[in-house]
Scaffold this motif. Structure first.
Motif, PDB file in Angstrom:
ATOM      1  N   LEU A 297       0.834  -1.198   0.000  1.00 16.62           N
ATOM      2  CA  LEU A 297       0.000   0.000   0.000  1.00 16.62           C
ATOM      3  C   LEU A 297       0.870   1.250   0.000  1.00 16.62           C
ATOM      4  O   LEU A 297       1.926   1.273   0.634  1.00 16.62           O
ATOM      5  CB  LEU A 297      -0.912   0.021   1.240  1.00 16.62           C
ATOM      6  N   LEU A 298       0.425   2.269  -0.711  1.00 16.66           N
ATOM      7  CA  LEU A 298       1.081   3.576  -0.681  1.00 16.66           C
ATOM      8  C   LEU A 298       0.158   4.554   0.028  1.00 16.66           C
ATOM      9  O   LEU A 298      -1.038   4.588  -0.246  1.00 16.66           O
ATOM     10  CB  LEU A 298       1.372   4.061  -2.100  1.00 16.66           C
ATOM     11  N   ARG A 299       0.715   5.381   0.906  1.00 11.11           N
ATOM     12  CA  ARG A 299      -0.104   6.298   1.692  1.00 11.11           C
ATOM     13  C   ARG A 299      -0.292   7.651   1.017  1.00 11.11           C
ATOM     14  O   ARG A 299      -1.227   8.372   1.317  1.00 11.11           O
ATOM     15  CB  ARG A 299       0.512   6.498   3.081  1.00 11.11           C
ATOM     16  N   TYR A 300       0.609   8.008   0.079  1.00 14.91           N
ATOM     17  CA  TYR A 300       0.536   9.332  -0.535  1.00 14.91           C
ATOM     18  C   TYR A 300       0.737   9.240  -2.043  1.00 14.91           C
ATOM     19  O   TYR A 300       1.451   8.368  -2.546  1.00 14.91           O
ATOM     20  CB  TYR A 300       1.595  10.267   0.066  1.00 14.91           C
ATOM     21  N   VAL A 301       0.127  10.184  -2.752  1.00 15.06           N
ATOM     22  CA  VAL A 301       0.204  10.194  -4.211  1.00 15.06           C
ATOM     23  C   VAL A 301       1.642  10.402  -4.692  1.00 15.06           C
ATOM     24  O   VAL A 301       2.013   9.912  -5.763  1.00 15.06           O
ATOM     25  CB  VAL A 301      -0.732  11.285  -4.788  1.00 15.06           C
ATOM     26  N   ILE A 302       2.460  11.104  -3.923  1.00 17.70           N
ATOM     27  CA  ILE A 302       3.843  11.351  -4.339  1.00 17.70           C
ATOM     28  C   ILE A 302       4.662  10.064  -4.382  1.00 17.70           C
ATOM     29  O   ILE A 302       5.760  10.050  -4.944  1.00 17.70           O
ATOM     30  CB  ILE A 302       4.536  12.377  -3.419  1.00 17.70           C
TER      31      ILE A 302
END
Length: 344
Positions: A297-302
């Motif tokens: 999972l990625l928490r931020y769009v960056i």
């Protein structure tokens, strides 16, 4: 000078009102001839009534040590889970997020983009709380009739009461999709690779019908500042650190854990921080196994960059969801990036 300021504010208000009406003129014309799916203002009575699928709504009770709440599902999808449904996904949304929901329907929740959604292996619904806004009610009626994927409760919509909304998700799982192996609670600012997510259910290292999966937070201290949004008084929780808990935007709960969590909640006071309460405090009390999805999972769009969007040794993309997709365009873009990962 004061008179000028008052006139300027009045003029500015008229401009805003005019622009709002002008931009929504087509919607107002479209919805003005339709009867509302539920009455507005003070129309949400405590009496049992018929839901959209014609069945009588039953009462549900969110019971805690210090508070009790009774609520109903005003509207539920006509199409329910089937015997082959493995995963029930419930997306937290709010009444006005039409464009966000539509972006999700066009991307990761679209049956044309996932055979698992098309085959009803996965059931996807949005859950919202009631609204007394007449315009929103007309719009919601049209949306419900067109898509049949909305769960509407008579709970009050607020961040402080998210704990009740999660209770409603778990109750809905028990009453409408009990046989499904998993319940996914997810926010509506996520982009998801449904194929990757579904693959994880087959891996015992990533999912368990007795456990909870997601990004695990450890050694998080409670906020003791009274004016803070996440203030936790020592009378509610006195320990220096919260128990390990799963990050709120997305977590997967096994079917055997769901009824135990609902029952155990009765022994605790009501919290504001829903993820800490349900996955941490309740999870610890029940000794529910936690499975870490930090690598998926990625928490931020960056973080949506090539160096993060890698493949596993088995030749499949590692990442299957990303958080903080602010707006429909970002959901589209995030979804395309997740699906664009090519593995050898």
């Amino acid at each position: 000078m004061n008179l000028c300021r008052k006139l300027w504010k009045y003029l500015l208000g008229l401009i805003i009102l005019y622009v709002t009406v002008f931009l929504n003129l087509d919607r107002i014309r479209s919805y003005s001839t339709d009867a509302p799916i539920f009455e507005v203002t003070n129309s949400f009575s405590s009496k049992s009534h018929l839901s959209k699928d014609g069945s009588t709504n039953q009462f549900y009770h969110a019971q805690f040590k210090d508070q009790n709440h009774t609520y109903q599902f005003i509207t539920v999808p006509k199409k329910q889970c089937s015997n082959n449904t493995k995963l029930q996904i419930t997306i937290l949304s709010t009444a006005g997020n039409f464009d966000i929901r539509q972006a999700i329907r066009e991307t990761w929740a679209n049956p044309n983009n996932s055979e698992h959604v098309a085959n009803n292996d996965v059931r996807i619904s949005f859950i919202i709380s009631k609204t007394s806004n007449e315009f929103l009610n007309f719009a919601l009626q049209k949306e419900i009739e067109k898509f049949d994927d909305m769960i509407v409760t008579d709970l009050y919509e607020s961040y402080e009461l998210l704990i009740l909304k999660v209770h409603a998700i778990l109750s809905y799982k028990q009453s409408h999709c009990q046989l499904a192996d998993f319940q996914l609670k997810i926010d509506d600012d996520m982009a998801v690779d449904m194929d990757g997510l579904y693959r994880s259910l087959e891996d015992k290292k990533q999912a368990s019908i007795n456990g909870i999966s997601g990004i695990i937070w450890k050694n998080s201290p409670p906020v003791r500042e009274k004016k803070h949004r996440w203030y936790v008084p020592k009378t509610l929780y006195s320990e220096k650190f919260f128990p390990p808990y799963i990050d709120g935007p997305i977590y997967l709960i096994g079917k055997n854990a769901v009824p135990r969590m609902l029952e155990e909640a009765k022994n605790y006071n009501q919290w504001i921080i829903e993820d800490v309460f349900w996955t941490g405090v309740i999870g610890k009390a029940l000794k529910i196994k936690q499975i870490n999805w930090a690598n998926h999972l990625l928490r931020y769009v960056i973080e949506l960059i090539p160096s993060r969007l890698k493949c596993s040794k088995g030749g499949v993309p590692l990442i299957y969801a990303v958080h903080n997709m602010k707006g429909p365009q970002m959901i589209h873009d995030g979804y395309q990036k997740l699906k664009g990962v090519k593995c050898k």
